[in-house]
Design a protein around this motif. Structure first.
Motif, PDB file in Angstrom:
ATOM      1  N   UNK A   1       0.829  -1.206   0.000  1.00  0.00           N
ATOM      2  CA  UNK A   1       0.000   0.000   0.000  1.00  0.00           C
ATOM      3  C   UNK A   1       0.863   1.256   0.000  1.00  0.00           C
ATOM      4  N   UNK A   2       1.955   1.222   0.751  1.00  0.00           N
ATOM      5  CA  UNK A   2       2.865   2.361   0.820  1.00  0.00           C
ATOM      6  C   UNK A   2       3.488   2.640  -0.541  1.00  0.00           C
ATOM      7  N   UNK A   3       3.999   1.606  -1.196  1.00  0.00           N
ATOM      8  CA  UNK A   3       4.625   1.775  -2.500  1.00  0.00           C
ATOM      9  C   UNK A   3       3.620   2.249  -3.544  1.00  0.00           C
ATOM     10  N   UNK A   4       2.410   1.689  -3.519  1.00  0.00           N
ATOM     11  CA  UNK A   4       1.392   2.096  -4.475  1.00  0.00           C
ATOM     12  C   UNK A   4       1.002   3.552  -4.263  1.00  0.00           C
ATOM     13  N   UNK A   5       0.938   3.971  -2.999  1.00  0.00           N
ATOM     14  CA  UNK A   5       0.600   5.358  -2.696  1.00  0.00           C
ATOM     15  C   UNK A   5       1.665   6.316  -3.218  1.00  0.00           C
ATOM     16  N   UNK A   6       2.945   5.952  -3.027  1.00  0.00           N
ATOM     17  CA  UNK A   6       4.032   6.784  -3.557  1.00  0.00           C
ATOM     18  C   UNK A   6       3.924   6.893  -5.073  1.00  0.00           C
ATOM     19  N   UNK A   7       3.639   5.763  -5.727  1.00  0.00           N
ATOM     20  CA  UNK A   7       3.527   5.747  -7.183  1.00  0.00           C
ATOM     21  C   UNK A   7       2.384   6.640  -7.654  1.00  0.00           C
ATOM     22  N   UNK A   8       1.230   6.513  -6.998  1.00  0.00           N
ATOM     23  CA  UNK A   8       0.057   7.290  -7.406  1.00  0.00           C
ATOM     24  C   UNK A   8       0.246   8.775  -7.159  1.00  0.00           C
ATOM     25  N   UNK A   9       0.982   9.112  -6.097  1.00  0.00           N
ATOM     26  CA  UNK A   9       1.250  10.517  -5.790  1.00  0.00           C
ATOM     27  C   UNK A   9       2.443  11.069  -6.558  1.00  0.00           C
ATOM     28  N   UNK A  10       3.069  10.221  -7.351  1.00  0.00           N
ATOM     29  CA  UNK A  10       4.222  10.589  -8.175  1.00  0.00           C
ATOM     30  C   UNK A  10       5.381  11.123  -7.328  1.00  0.00           C
ATOM     31  N   UNK A  11       5.546  10.482  -6.163  1.00  0.00           N
ATOM     32  CA  UNK A  11       6.701  10.773  -5.310  1.00  0.00           C
ATOM     33  C   UNK A  11       7.847   9.885  -5.782  1.00  0.00           C
ATOM     34  N   UNK A  12       8.986  10.442  -6.177  1.00  0.00           N
ATOM     35  CA  UNK A  12      10.102   9.602  -6.622  1.00  0.00           C
ATOM     36  C   UNK A  12      10.596   8.702  -5.485  1.00  0.00           C
ATOM     37  N   UNK A  13      10.846   7.431  -5.803  1.00  0.00           N
ATOM     38  CA  UNK A  13      11.386   6.517  -4.801  1.00  0.00           C
ATOM     39  C   UNK A  13      12.235   5.471  -5.501  1.00  0.00           C
ATOM     40  N   UNK A  14      13.131   4.853  -4.725  1.00  0.00           N
ATOM     41  CA  UNK A  14      14.124   3.965  -5.305  1.00  0.00           C
ATOM     42  C   UNK A  14      14.601   2.967  -4.259  1.00  0.00           C
ATOM     43  N   UNK A  15      15.073   1.815  -4.719  1.00  0.00           N
ATOM     44  CA  UNK A  15      15.713   0.843  -3.831  1.00  0.00           C
ATOM     45  C   UNK A  15      17.201   1.145  -3.730  1.00  0.00           C
ATOM     46  N   UNK A  16      17.713   1.139  -2.511  1.00  0.00           N
ATOM     47  CA  UNK A  16      19.155   1.226  -2.271  1.00  0.00           C
ATOM     48  C   UNK A  16      19.481   0.102  -1.306  1.00  0.00           C
ATOM     49  N   UNK A  17      19.895  -1.021  -1.854  1.00  0.00           N
ATOM     50  CA  UNK A  17      20.067  -2.244  -1.069  1.00  0.00           C
ATOM     51  C   UNK A  17      21.515  -2.697  -1.060  1.00  0.00           C
ATOM     52  N   UNK A  18      21.959  -3.205   0.078  1.00  0.00           N
ATOM     53  CA  UNK A  18      23.308  -3.769   0.178  1.00  0.00           C
ATOM     54  C   UNK A  18      23.378  -5.178  -0.392  1.00  0.00           C
ATOM     55  N   UNK A  19      22.278  -5.660  -0.973  1.00  0.00           N
ATOM     56  CA  UNK A  19      22.279  -6.982  -1.594  1.00  0.00           C
ATOM     57  C   UNK A  19      23.041  -6.963  -2.908  1.00  0.00           C
TER      58      UNK A  19
END
Length: 222
Positions: free
Chosen positions: A94-112
């Motif tokens: 739900x959090x990720x979908x909300x960011x997408x719908x609100x057009x808030x830029x977001x990204x993964x930064x993983x140590x994997x």
């Protein structure tokens, strides 16, 4: 805040138990006994290469890389053997979908490593929200998560001081705080709350159902 930088392991996916089980096997392979096997804090935060060097300083760089690949293969195997425990953290979709719908830029930064990133995209359908080619992961060029978050912000066309960073690692929060993150949100169990806040987190959540939308509207200090 202009963007959200998200860790994955222990943040979007509560997988610490899987990692600890894989590390335990690696530790016993390298050390041959369990009498002095370290606790969780030994494994959480540092890059694989650093952890392996601490376990077995006699290994060559190439042997450490091979050991890291084996550990991650073990980890993925353990995940696949426990499908009922392999799901995103509560509230994450739900959090990720909300960011997408609100057009808030977001990204993964993983140590994997890349193999794990590929696994996560297949397992969780992450391409619904993320561009895999844009993700920051451990390709051997970053000293710590603070540097990874600087690069993640750059890829989104902004700077770290303009970003909210969500992390579960004490080391990652400490390094990212030192690099000037605009806001740090620590995530985890109640047992680590004070440690994350003391390391520099501005807020603490148990999962994404507790993430406050007003944090996205926070003004950036001058």
């Amino acid at each position: 805040m202009k963007a959200v930088l998200l860790d994955f392991n222990g943040t979007l996916f509560f997988d610490s138990g899987f990692h600890l089980e894989a590390w335990g096997k690696i530790y016993r392979e390298l050390r041959g006994n369990t009498d002095d096997e370290p606790g969780k804090d030994f494994y959480c935060g540092p890059r694989n290469d650093v952890i392996i060097q601490n376990i077995a300083p006699w290994l060559t760089p190439e042997e450490r890389r091979e050991c890291s690949r084996r550990k991650e293969a073990l980890y993925r195997q353990i995940c696949e053997e426990n499908p009922e425990r392999v799901h995103l953290a509560p509230g994450a979709e739900e959090f990720l979908q909300n960011l997408k719908e609100r057009q808030v830029p977001f990204i993964l930064a993983s140590a994997s490593i890349k193999e794990n990133i590929d696994f996560y995209f297949r397992q969780f359908g992450l391409d619904r929200w993320f561009d895999k080619n844009q993700c920051v992961y451990d390709d051997g060029t970053y000293t710590h998560k603070g540097e990874m978050h600087i690069e993640a912000a750059r890829r989104l066309g902004t700077v770290l001081t303009q970003c909210i960073v969500v992390e579960d690692s004490i080391n990652a929060i400490s390094h990212t705080k030192a690099k000037g993150a605009g806001m740090l949100v620590g995530i985890g169990t109640e047992s680590v709350k004070n440690d994350l806040l003391n390391a520099g987190a501005d807020h603490f959540i148990h999962d994404f159902t507790e993430f406050k939308r007003e944090w996205l509207a926070s003004e950036i200090p001058e």
